[in-house]
Design a protein around this motif. Structure first.
Motif: not given
Length: 264
Positions: A31-37, A89-94, A225-227, A250-252
């Motif tokens: 049911d997560l609703q992440p941002e792209n990235g 998660g989700p984690y990070g900035k998309g 995006s810093f992978e 602050e990323g990825p």
């Protein structure tokens, strides 16, 4: 009560799709609703945990394309539909998807860097009227390393797509050469109305960004995006810290104006 960000939840595997000999896409109930990235932390109890980019998502599911590189992923590769993974998660900035709407969007993805941007491409594939123009550049080491081939074929029906490989056998009929070679072929009519997304190995992002800068694309119009390997994903362990920047927080995803200062 707010969920503890360090406690994983169980996610049942719905579908398993082999991409290459060492890359498999797992579609899991969520049911997560992440941002792209954004990314999630994927774990198996008593085995380990790793950060994995979300390659696509929709109502009741997310997808992750996972490369077999160690003990955790070796164990994941034994799982089948009906088995469980654990996610937090989700984690990070998309990526700022709303900012791309109405623009000439260019995505340049190298290797597994195609996974974190696949959901953006699919969004505009479903909603092509929301971009003024869309160009997608994709580069892989060899034909055997190509990910998402059925989707790539579909994208080519609606967008300007370029697929290239670094090296190939004689039976390969497509493009050969580094992705930077094809940046000059993209028609850019208005530098004020363009947005460029670049994801891939660090060396690829560096030189692809330089090619777009040579074309006159402003720094603030480029996104990367810093992978890189993360650990806790919530800025506590410092594993992903570059100078004073926590990549997991602050990323990825970074605008190039910030990314150019992050030297790891």
């Amino acid at each position: 009560m707010k969920n503890n960000p360090l406690i994983p939840h169980k996610a049942k595997i719905i579908e398993v799709t082999a991409q290459t000999d060492i890359d498999i896409t797992y579609k899991v109930e969520s049911d997560l609703q992440p941002e792209n990235g954004q990314f999630v932390q994927v774990s198996i109890p008593r085995v380990g945990e790793a950060p994995i980019s979300i390659s696509d998502f929709g109502g009741g599911y997310i997808e992750m394309t996972i490369r077999k590189v160690g003990s955790l992923t070796n164990e994941i590769y034994t799982l089948k539909p009906g088995d469980d993974l654990f996610l937090r998660g989700p984690y990070g900035k998309g990526f700022p998807l709303e900012q791309y709407k109405g623009k000439h969007l260019i995505i340049a993805a190298g290797g597994t860097g195609l996974a974190p941007v696949k959901s953006i491409i699919n969004y505009f594939y479903r909603n092509p009227e929301e971009v003024a123009r869309f160009d997608v550049l994709m580069g892989f080491k060899s034909p055997e390393d190509i990910l998402f081939q059925p989707e790539i074929d579909q994208w080519a029906e609606k967008f300007n797509t370029t697929l290239t490989v670094d090296s190939a056998t004689e039976d390969w009929k497509g493009n050969t050469g580094l992705i930077t070679k094809f940046v000059a072929d993209i028609t850019i009519e208005d530098m004020d109305n363009v947005e460029v997304v670049i994801v891939g190995p660090p060396i690829m992002m560096k030189f692809t960004s330089l090619e777009f800068l040579k074309r006159g694309v402003p720094k603030e119009k480029i996104w990367v995006s810093f992978e890189r390997k993360m650990s806790c994903a919530i800025g506590k362990c410092g594993h992903c810290k570059i100078d004073e920047t926590y990549v997991c927080l602050e990323g990825p995803v970074f605008n190039y104006t910030k990314a150019e200062t992050l030297i790891d």
